[in-house]
Motif scaffolding. Structure first.
Motif, mmCIF file in Angstrom:
data_model
loop_
_atom_site.group_PDB
_atom_site.id
_atom_site.type_symbol
_atom_site.label_atom_id
_atom_site.label_comp_id
_atom_site.label_asym_id
_atom_site.label_seq_id
_atom_site.Cartn_x
_atom_site.Cartn_y
_atom_site.Cartn_z
ATOM 1 N N SER A 123 -18.744 27.546 -1.920
ATOM 2 C CA SER A 123 -19.107 26.604 -0.837
ATOM 3 C C SER A 123 -18.591 25.142 -1.212
ATOM 4 O O SER A 123 -17.968 24.548 -0.333
ATOM 5 N N GLY A 124 -18.553 24.791 -2.506
ATOM 6 C CA GLY A 124 -17.990 23.876 -3.109
ATOM 7 C C GLY A 124 -16.611 23.862 -2.821
ATOM 8 O O GLY A 124 -15.967 22.685 -2.560
ATOM 9 N N SER A 125 -15.610 24.817 -2.915
ATOM 10 C CA SER A 125 -14.499 24.803 -2.619
ATOM 11 C C SER A 125 -14.155 24.578 -1.263
ATOM 12 O O SER A 125 -13.100 23.856 -0.908
ATOM 13 N N LEU A 126 -14.933 25.250 -0.404
ATOM 14 C CA LEU A 126 -14.722 25.063 0.964
ATOM 15 C C LEU A 126 -15.023 23.607 1.451
ATOM 16 O O LEU A 126 -14.203 23.021 2.040
ATOM 17 N N PHE A 127 -15.986 23.035 0.909
ATOM 18 C CA PHE A 127 -16.399 21.474 1.078
ATOM 19 C C PHE A 127 -14.945 20.518 0.720
ATOM 20 O O PHE A 127 -14.702 19.454 1.150
ATOM 21 N N GLY A 128 -14.663 21.012 -0.514
ATOM 22 C CA GLY A 128 -13.466 20.199 -0.854
ATOM 23 C C GLY A 128 -12.077 20.380 -0.021
ATOM 24 O O GLY A 128 -11.642 19.331 0.138
ATOM 25 N N GLY A 129 -12.102 21.620 0.285
ATOM 26 C CA GLY A 129 -11.007 21.807 1.354
ATOM 27 C C GLY A 129 -11.130 21.023 2.699
ATOM 28 O O GLY A 129 -10.115 20.536 3.347
ATOM 29 N N ALA A 130 -12.410 20.919 2.997
ATOM 30 C CA ALA A 130 -12.738 20.268 4.347
ATOM 31 C C ALA A 130 -12.485 18.819 4.237
ATOM 32 O O ALA A 130 -12.175 18.218 5.055
ATOM 33 N N SER A 131 -12.923 18.219 2.935
ATOM 34 C CA SER A 131 -12.701 16.841 2.589
ATOM 35 C C SER A 131 -11.226 16.567 2.692
ATOM 36 O O SER A 131 -10.861 15.583 3.178
ATOM 37 N N LEU A 132 -10.301 17.472 2.155
ATOM 38 C CA LEU A 132 -8.987 17.115 2.197
ATOM 39 C C LEU A 132 -8.423 16.987 3.392
ATOM 40 O O LEU A 132 -7.485 16.107 3.845
ATOM 41 N N VAL A 133 -8.708 18.041 4.378
ATOM 42 C CA VAL A 133 -8.263 18.096 5.636
ATOM 43 C C VAL A 133 -8.723 16.834 6.415
ATOM 44 O O VAL A 133 -7.950 16.475 7.234
#
Length: 123
Positions: free
Chosen positions: A37-47
């Motif tokens: 979930s942390g990786s997905l939130f990080g990806g969402a933040s980048l996008v």
């Protein structure tokens, strides 16, 4: 009787060990999920950040229809600077309210508890 106590003790030890292994496995699984979930939130933040950059470019392009490109970019940059300054000042104000970073009320409560225990011990 002693043998029963020994068996009960052994069974309790095995039960506790089994529960600890189960808890470790459960925490390991939860840790993996939190990592994902942390990786997905990080990806969402980048996008999301890239989306905001595209939005800024779009605003500049739209304003460039009415003004020279340099003027449109300067206006958008100034507006973003003002927003950043307001956010920074608000953050500084909130950080000031949080200082000092020690749990003052808890410390006071512990001191009061210690004082009460000392008073009770002297009675």
């Amino acid at each position: 009787m002693g043998e029963l106590v020994q068996q009960a003790s052994q069974q309790l030890t095995e039960l506790v060990r089994g529960e600890m292994k189960l808890a470790q496995a459960e925490m390991r699984e939860k840790g993996k999920r939190y990592g994902k979930s942390g990786s997905l939130f990080g990806g969402a933040s980048l996008v999301g950040f890239l989306t905001l950059q595209a939005l800024v470019a779009s605003v500049i392009a739209a304003m460039a229809l009415l003004l020279p490109v340099w003027a449109a970019a300067l206006i958008v940059t100034a507006a973003l600077g003002v927003i950043a300054a307001v956010l920074a000042l608000s953050g500084k104000k909130q950080a000031g309210k949080a200082a000092p970073p020690t749990p003052q009320s808890t410390i006071e409560n512990v001191k009061a508890d210690v004082a009460e225990i000392k008073r009770s011990a002297h009675r």
